[in-house]
Scaffold this motif. Structure first.
Motif, PDB file in Angstrom:
ATOM      1  N   UNK A  35       0.826  -1.200   0.000  1.00  0.00           N
ATOM      2  CA  UNK A  35       0.000   0.000   0.000  1.00  0.00           C
ATOM      3  C   UNK A  35       0.860   1.249   0.000  1.00  0.00           C
ATOM      4  N   UNK A  36       0.361   2.270  -0.646  1.00  0.00           N
ATOM      5  CA  UNK A  36       0.984   3.592  -0.579  1.00  0.00           C
ATOM      6  C   UNK A  36       0.081   4.504   0.243  1.00  0.00           C
ATOM      7  N   UNK A  45      -2.486  10.652   8.295  1.00  0.00           N
ATOM      8  CA  UNK A  45      -2.068   9.791   7.196  1.00  0.00           C
ATOM      9  C   UNK A  45      -3.299   9.281   6.453  1.00  0.00           C
ATOM     10  N   UNK A  46      -3.194   9.235   5.128  1.00  0.00           N
ATOM     11  CA  UNK A  46      -4.309   8.739   4.332  1.00  0.00           C
ATOM     12  C   UNK A  46      -3.814   7.718   3.314  1.00  0.00           C
ATOM     13  N   UNK A  47      -4.685   6.775   3.012  1.00  0.00           N
ATOM     14  CA  UNK A  47      -4.359   5.769   2.019  1.00  0.00           C
ATOM     15  C   UNK A  47      -4.488   6.317   0.621  1.00  0.00           C
ATOM     16  N   UNK A  76      11.251  -7.556 -10.191  1.00  0.00           N
ATOM     17  CA  UNK A  76      12.129  -6.658  -9.453  1.00  0.00           C
ATOM     18  C   UNK A  76      11.663  -6.445  -8.016  1.00  0.00           C
ATOM     19  N   UNK A  77      10.573  -7.130  -7.643  1.00  0.00           N
ATOM     20  CA  UNK A  77      10.012  -6.940  -6.297  1.00  0.00           C
ATOM     21  C   UNK A  77       9.770  -5.455  -6.014  1.00  0.00           C
ATOM     22  N   UNK A  78       9.225  -4.782  -6.994  1.00  0.00           N
ATOM     23  CA  UNK A  78       9.029  -3.338  -6.885  1.00  0.00           C
ATOM     24  C   UNK A  78       7.583  -2.976  -7.183  1.00  0.00           C
ATOM     25  N   UNK A  79       7.065  -2.033  -6.413  1.00  0.00           N
ATOM     26  CA  UNK A  79       5.750  -1.454  -6.675  1.00  0.00           C
ATOM     27  C   UNK A  79       5.944   0.035  -6.907  1.00  0.00           C
ATOM     28  N   UNK A  80       5.388   0.518  -7.990  1.00  0.00           N
ATOM     29  CA  UNK A  80       5.542   1.921  -8.352  1.00  0.00           C
ATOM     30  C   UNK A  80       4.233   2.679  -8.184  1.00  0.00           C
ATOM     31  N   UNK A  93       4.677  13.427   2.828  1.00  0.00           N
ATOM     32  CA  UNK A  93       5.619  12.321   2.872  1.00  0.00           C
ATOM     33  C   UNK A  93       4.827  11.080   2.473  1.00  0.00           C
ATOM     34  N   UNK A  94       5.364  10.352   1.507  1.00  0.00           N
ATOM     35  CA  UNK A  94       4.696   9.178   0.977  1.00  0.00           C
ATOM     36  C   UNK A  94       5.385   7.926   1.515  1.00  0.00           C
ATOM     37  N   UNK A  95       4.571   7.020   2.004  1.00  0.00           N
ATOM     38  CA  UNK A  95       5.076   5.793   2.605  1.00  0.00           C
ATOM     39  C   UNK A  95       4.540   4.589   1.850  1.00  0.00           C
TER      40      UNK A  95
END
Length: 124
Positions: A35-36, A45-47, A76-80, A93-95
């Protein structure tokens, strides 16, 4: 060894675009969700958006549909997270966060691990 790193934040002018990346590895399973989330100064914080690594199903907050696109690269085990037409109110700030199992959610409680975050600043 668990590795969980966000990248891609920075300063961008209004109307610009950014791609944030979340590299997650070492969790020992291919069944998980990412999740971002974002937290603006002085706000809760918000989804933003989330994705299931297993089947690629996604959920995006209604207010962010159309400008926020989440995608995965399992090799690549990556989420963009791609953000278009950035506005000053997107400054935050994005988590990224990791949770085991199926079915992603925009609720913080769904996630077990959190990254340190990457800062996006939208300003002219």
């Amino acid at each position: 060894q668990v590795q969980f790193v966000e990248s891609g934040g920075g300063l961008v002018q209004p109307g610009g675009s950014l791609k944030l990346s979340c590299a997650a590895s070492g969790f020992g399973t291919n069944i998980y969700v990412i999740g971002w989330f974002r937290q603006a100064p002085g706000k809760e914080r918000e989804g933003v958006s989330c994705i299931s690594a297993e089947d690629g199903s996604t959920t995006t907050a209604d207010s962010m549909k159309g400008r926020f696109t989440i995608s995965r690269d399992n090799a690549k085990n990556t989420v963009n997270l791609e953000i278009d037409n950035l506005q000053p109110e997107d400054t935050a700030r994005y988590y990224c966060a990791w949770g085991s199992g199926f079915g992603c959610s925009l609720l913080s409680q769904r996630y077990n691990y959190w990254g340190q975050g990457t800062t996006v600043t939208v300003s002219s």
